[in-house]
Design an enzyme around this catalytic site. Sequence first.
Site, PDB file in Angstrom:
ATOM      1  N   GLY A   1      41.314  20.597  97.042  1.00 55.70           N
ATOM      2  CA  GLY A   1      42.401  20.654  96.356  1.00 55.70           C
ATOM      3  C   GLY A   1      42.640  21.387  95.074  1.00 55.70           C
ATOM      4  O   GLY A   1      41.606  22.028  94.481  1.00 55.70           O
TER       5      GLY A   1
ATOM      6  N   ALA B   1      37.228  18.147  95.403  1.00 55.82           N
ATOM      7  CA  ALA B   1      36.635  18.700  96.656  1.00 55.82           C
ATOM      8  C   ALA B   1      36.480  17.403  97.706  1.00 55.82           C
ATOM      9  O   ALA B   1      36.022  16.447  96.857  1.00 55.82           O
ATOM     10  CB  ALA B   1      35.702  19.675  96.659  1.00 55.82           C
TER      11      ALA B   1
ATOM     12  N   ASP C   1      54.712  12.094  99.151  1.00 57.25           N
ATOM     13  CA  ASP C   1      53.867  13.206  99.451  1.00 57.25           C
ATOM     14  C   ASP C   1      53.566  13.412 100.681  1.00 57.25           C
ATOM     15  O   ASP C   1      52.562  13.657 101.388  1.00 57.25           O
ATOM     16  CB  ASP C   1      52.890  13.364  98.447  1.00 57.25           C
ATOM     17  CG  ASP C   1      52.154  14.923  98.441  1.00 57.25           C
ATOM     18  OD1 ASP C   1      53.014  15.793  98.882  1.00 57.25           O
ATOM     19  OD2 ASP C   1      51.112  15.365  98.080  1.00 57.25           O
TER      20      ASP C   1
END
EC number: 2.7.11.1
Length: 926
Positions: free
Chosen positions: A659, A663, A771
Amino acid sequence: MEEDKDSDTLQILNDIINNEPNLEIYVKSKNNNYISSRELPTQDSSTKTSNITTPNNNNNNNNNNNNNNNNNNNNNNNNNNNNNNNNNNNNNNNNNNNNNNNNNNNNTPTSLNSSWKSVVPKRKIDTSSGAILNNNNNVGSPNNQSTSQTNHQQPPPQQLQQQQSLSSTSTPSISPPMLSPSRRNVTSPNLTRSDPTVPITNSRPTSPLTPPLSPQFQLNNLNFDDNNDHSTTTTNNNNNNNNNNSNNNNNNNRPKLMRENSINKRSSLQTLPVSSSSSSSAEDEILIKVWLPMEYTGQLYKVRKFSGGSSTLKVSSMLNSQLSPMYQSPKNKLFLNNEEKPIPSHLTLKDLSLSKYDILYLRREPEYELIIPSSPQCGSLVMDKDIKIDDMLIKIEHWLKDILDHAPHSTSQQQQQQLQQQPILHVDKHEYFTSLEDQQLMSGHITNSSQYTLLKKLSVPTSNSRQTGKMSRGYYLRLYDQKPISNYGIKIKDTLIFKKKILNRGLSIDDAEGGIEITVLYSPLSMLPTTSDLDFEKELKENQQQLNNNNNNNNNNNNNNNNNNNNNNNNITTTTTTTTSSLINQTNEILLPNLIKIDNTSLLQDIKNEKKKRKSKRTPSSVGLPFNIIHKTHVDFEYKWSGTSVEDTFEFKEKLGQGGYGAVFKVLHRETNFPLAIKVLSITPTRIKDIEKEIDLLKKCRCPNVLSYYGSISSKLTELWILMDHCAVGSINDMMKICCDTLDEEQIAVVTLNVLNGLGYLHSKGIVHLDVKAANILLTEDKQIKIADFGVSQQLQTEYGQANVYIGSPLYMAPEVILKAPYNSKADIWSLGITLIELAEGRPPNRGLRSMNQLVEIPNMPPPKLSNPKDWSPCFNNFLATCLVKDPVQRPSVIDLLSHDFIKNAKTTEVLSNLVKQTLSSRQSI
């Protein structure tokens, strides 16, 4: 008997007058008449006088002299006992007996009147050295001592005989008279200066009551310092009968008590004896905690010893010279506790008043400096601390233009015109986004993508099978162009790879083949050590051990003080003891901060209770447990792994993805061969709180539909490893990309059911995910659906939360979150509705929005819906419309949605079997 004392005193004065032709003394008689010493008749040992008195000390304004005179008068008998011969050994052993002391001091002049005065024109006499200080020939100095002896007249033989008779008949308690250097060499060859190295000053008393040419002298018992050796037997007796007080004082490194001179005080410019100066220099040393990031070996600081009078400039120069040549720089300065401004160079270490919690940082101003080890001729590249990756790539291109195969990348004219036409929006506050595309959307324009990329080598162990060619493939983290470099935790000694971009599917391992290796020579993030790897139990043990040591030291000090008090009742005055103890206490507060006595017993009890509480604390039921993995002693109650090294505990298999901040890797637990996922995050000042919050939320979650948390490991200074469930399939978004297909209605229903179960558990704990999207819904090999990524989640302390910045992915944000209005758990329901459209069509709605100005219009737009509603069942369309209600009050909750017909008719996860098998086979073939 008093007449004998006066005759001896008069004889001493006559001896002084005979050897000093320029010295004239006036004696005051009973009739208050002054008689010159030259008019006095010569007195022998039978002469008797009783009119001579001691001087009046009230006219002396020097407080130190007054105190010392009182001390000398109080301890007169003890001082005289220290100068006895072998004939009085019994008296020396009984020096505390006042009767014996009075018998041994019969020859001490005690009946002198208090009005005796002397006039010394332009001269000053120092009895400790026998030197006349204001002499032009520097009498008494080592270089001119022989010259001074020749200038003085030798005494006649008759006087020598008188002196010998006096010395033989008088008792040893009588102190030697004040003699000139020439006479002293003849009569007392054993009398030497107490300290020949003491400089002689020409200063005079500055008292306003003292005339310039007629200084007043005080006439006490004519005693020399203890350092003067009068005879061999006297030295032995002094060593045998030495007071216990002096021994105890030497053990405590206290300055030796010096008796005052018989006539005037020792000059202020004279230095202490060598033993005292060496002890004071030892006390002047300070132990300081120093942070040297260039020599980082796992400890947060090193302890160095410096002199308390050293300036910070000297300390920084010394520390800088001890670094390896590569890290030595004139820019390195000292910073106290990592403050923004350096310590001024003129200050000393004592001026800082350091405590045991203070740390000195050797660093420079915040900046980045890069070098290329294989090409030292390129020098170094210095960049600002807030530079972005895209700007950094351009600078590196120009820096390496001589060793690159082609010219630096330049944009075409059309792209430059497009960039000029596209307005750049200024974002006032820092926004948190979860993907590169979201970041580009919120920035207001699409920036020009460079043909180069920058990789950061992670501190992840690699096996020998991954060696390909000259350089290990290893594991690297791609640095996104739109992110600032400070988000990736770049620190000193990190390795960066500068290479051309290679188009791939984003799932393979990034290698360093064909890239240029760059080493970070300096980074401001190396100045920010974290305490995430510190163990609470270890800290308690250290505190308890330190307290025990302090108590032992205090007990020893108390015992020594008691012994000193018992032995020093008749030898040390109250004034001297108070002054010495106050000085030592002040020194301990500055130089010995670790040896601090804690008298607060409640604090110790609180520490013990907290320790017992930590030991007896059971694992909360709300913590996700790794049920099918065997934990040993290397996992504590806070799920922090310690003990064996990470390389021996886990075996890294592959990189699953990454991201914006880290990782994810697949690992195997060596002892159980159990697969886990490790999320490697870069710890930065702006991300520390977010990471701690994410871990705290993971520890509170225990639900089959929520990603389990197995612990955390602090591998290095700016990297944190989070152990989680390994979802072999990956996210729903990855599965759709690999299979190049979307989900049907049955598959969407089963995914929605499991997501609602997970959200219902989070909402019951007061946690809002904020999210929810397809990329954060994971699938295991057993087809279990789990919600992941709590990086932007919030735990509401009240019914509603307030978002001051944009949190989450912009295209999935609820209208109240976009407007930065109060929100609650129903914000996740809106995000779930957007996610269902993504699962059905492959992308979220409003994909065409290119700027934040357009995104803000979403609350004013009608709720999104499917592109072709007729292709889907009315039940599914109704469920979407129920989730996508703009008013959060009218929007249903999780419990309301679970009773919907679309969820009631959902099947099991077996409907996902085909997609799961296809995804796993594709991953194994990569």
